[in-house]
Design an enzyme around this catalytic site. Structure first.
Site, PDB file in Angstrom:
ATOM      1  N   THR A  16       0.811  -1.219   0.000  1.00 14.19           N
ATOM      2  CA  THR A  16       0.000   0.000   0.000  1.00 14.19           C
ATOM      3  C   THR A  16       0.841   1.265   0.000  1.00 14.19           C
ATOM      4  O   THR A  16       0.471   2.269  -0.614  1.00 14.19           O
ATOM      5  CB  THR A  16      -0.906   0.017   1.265  1.00 14.19           C
ATOM      6  OG1 THR A  16      -1.804  -1.077   1.157  1.00 14.19           O
ATOM      7  CG2 THR A  16      -1.692   1.293   1.400  1.00 14.19           C
ATOM      8  N   THR A  92       1.659  -4.725   4.213  1.00 16.53           N
ATOM      9  CA  THR A  92       1.507  -5.121   5.618  1.00 16.53           C
ATOM     10  C   THR A  92       0.907  -6.517   5.783  1.00 16.53           C
ATOM     11  O   THR A  92       1.127  -7.155   6.807  1.00 16.53           O
ATOM     12  CB  THR A  92       0.609  -4.116   6.372  1.00 16.53           C
ATOM     13  OG1 THR A  92      -0.664  -4.068   5.742  1.00 16.53           O
ATOM     14  CG2 THR A  92       1.231  -2.741   6.414  1.00 16.53           C
ATOM     15  N   THR A 169       3.028  -9.797  14.766  1.00 16.93           N
ATOM     16  CA  THR A 169       1.782 -10.230  14.136  1.00 16.93           C
ATOM     17  C   THR A 169       1.047  -8.982  13.701  1.00 16.93           C
ATOM     18  O   THR A 169       1.097  -7.959  14.387  1.00 16.93           O
ATOM     19  CB  THR A 169       0.906 -10.973  15.184  1.00 16.93           C
ATOM     20  OG1 THR A 169       1.614 -12.154  15.572  1.00 16.93           O
ATOM     21  CG2 THR A 169      -0.428 -11.385  14.645  1.00 16.93           C
TER      22      THR A 169
HETATM   23  N1  ASP Z   1      -2.664  -5.597   0.511  1.00 15.33           N
HETATM   24  C1  ASP Z   1      -1.592  -4.742   0.897  1.00 15.33           C
HETATM   25  C2  ASP Z   1      -0.319  -5.536   0.938  1.00 15.33           C
HETATM   26  O1  ASP Z   1      -0.100  -6.271   1.865  1.00 15.33           O
HETATM   27  C3  ASP Z   1      -1.888  -4.128   2.219  1.00 15.33           C
HETATM   28  C4  ASP Z   1      -0.816  -3.200   2.751  1.00 15.33           C
HETATM   29  O2  ASP Z   1       0.215  -2.971   2.202  1.00 15.33           O
HETATM   30  O3  ASP Z   1      -1.057  -2.658   3.831  1.00 15.33           O
HETATM   31  O4  ASP Z   1       0.474  -5.455   0.031  1.00 15.33           O
END
Ligand code: ASP
Length: 344
Positions: A16, A92, A169
């Site tokens: 993200t 994430t 986590t």
């Molecule tokens: N779907 C995204 C990822 O894990 C979520 C994020 O980056 O927070 O690449």
């Protein structure tokens, strides 16, 4: 102009932090690294050389595969002597898995490898990505008075907290406080200053840095729950392609005590499978000596993972199994703390 005294390699995998809205269907898609850097001019204020390596293609971390961990480990190895620290920009969703796996794959690490990302894309006005990235870079380049790196570990920096990577986590799908390491205090907290918790930062004894890229992924996870069926337990524990099973147990390591359940666990143990008991609880540890149900598992050959997270247990098994075809030798290492992943 004075030469920068430190250098950091930013490895951009996606996530993200570097996504933009696709005007067509309003979903988030990754954008390139130079656009990402334009959003954070503050980075130029550091007296640092910051270089970058961009994954191609950039990925949503839901698509992370062990082959990408191998690639990350190789990038770090190939650049190890040229940089003081590494920052990995990562989605994430699977960051805790990647940070855990890398902590095992990088042996005798003596430089910081700091994972970070964000909940809101970096171009958004209220983004958490800027602070996460700026502080991660500062931590990756921080040194002690004797010149040694302050945090020679694989970590996750997120929302003011520096956490050991293999203790983390993801605990919040939408909030900025996305990560926790419930069984280990933060290695640092960022306020006006970054305050390091030096007592718990690991310093591996000197030894040649090397990477391990052989991973064996034939691991399943069995999450016990009321109503779990014999068929499901059999499929997971006795599956012919599964070398190891993480049993996500209740509380301090308990599981159903019914004969059929224990018989299947015993059969899996008798077939030489590696059975690793990890608690479903976010805090606390597995102790199979406390209750009869836990004791039965232990007697059936299940090994206790103490307070290891499932993410970390997976990385540890991939790594140990990749390094040995002998299940007995893998078992011998599982109950030991290898990279600070569990309490002694
Ligand atoms: N779907 C995204 C990822 O894990 C979520 C994020 O980056 O927070 O690449």
């Amino acid at each position: 102009m004075t030469q920068p005294s430190s250098s950091v390699l930013l490895i951009y995998t996606g996530g993200t932090i570097g996504m933009k809205e696709d005007p067509g269907n309003q979903t988030l898609r990754p954008f390139d690294f130079s656009s990402l850097m334009e959003e954070v001019p503050e980075l130029r204020k550091f007296a640092l050389r910051i270089d970058s390596y961009t994954f191609d293609p950039l990925i949503d971390s839901s698509d992370i595969e062990p082959s990408m961990w191998q690639k990350l480990a190789e990038i770090i190895r190939d650049n190890y002597n040229s940089y003081d620290g590494f920052v990995v920009l990562h989605g994430t969703d699977t960051m805790a898995y990647s940070a855990s796996a890398l902590s095992f794959m990088l042996e005798n690490l003596s430089k910081p490898v700091i994972f970070t990302g964000s909940q809101l894309p970096i171009g958004r006005p209220r983004t958490d990505g800027k602070e996460n990235l700026i502080s991660a870079v500062e931590i990756a380049s921080a040194r002690e008075p004797d010149g040694s790196p302050t945090v020679p570990e694989v970590c996750i920096y997120f929302n003011s907290l520096l956490l050991r990577g293999n203790r983390c986590t993801k605990v919040d799908a939408t909030g900025f406080e996305a990560f926790r390491s419930p069984n280990l205090p933060p290695l640092a907290e960022a306020g006006i200053d970054i305050r390091y918790n030096r007592d718990i930062i690991r310093r591996t004894p000197p030894g040649p840095f090397r990477i391990h890229t052989k991973l064996d992924t034939s691991v399943s996870i069995l999450k016990v729950h009321p109503g779990i069926t014999r068929q499901v337990v059999e499929d997971i524990l006795l599956g012919s392609r599964t070398r190891a099973v993480i049993i996500e147990s209740y509380g301090c390591g308990n599981a159903p005590s019914s004969d059929w359940f224990i018989d299947i666990v015993r059969e899996a143990g008798a077939r030489g499978k590696i059975l690793y008991n990890v608690t479903q609880c976010i805090r606390g540890l597995v102790n199979m000596d406390l209750y009869a149900t836990g004791r039965t598992l232990k007697d059936a050959g299940v090994l206790g993972g103490k307070d290891i997270t499932t993410e970390s247990a997976l990385g540890k098994l991939f790594f140990l199994m990749g390094n040995s075809d002998d299940n007995e030798s893998v078992k011998a290492y599982l109950e030991y703390d290898l990279r600070g992943e569990m309490s002694n």
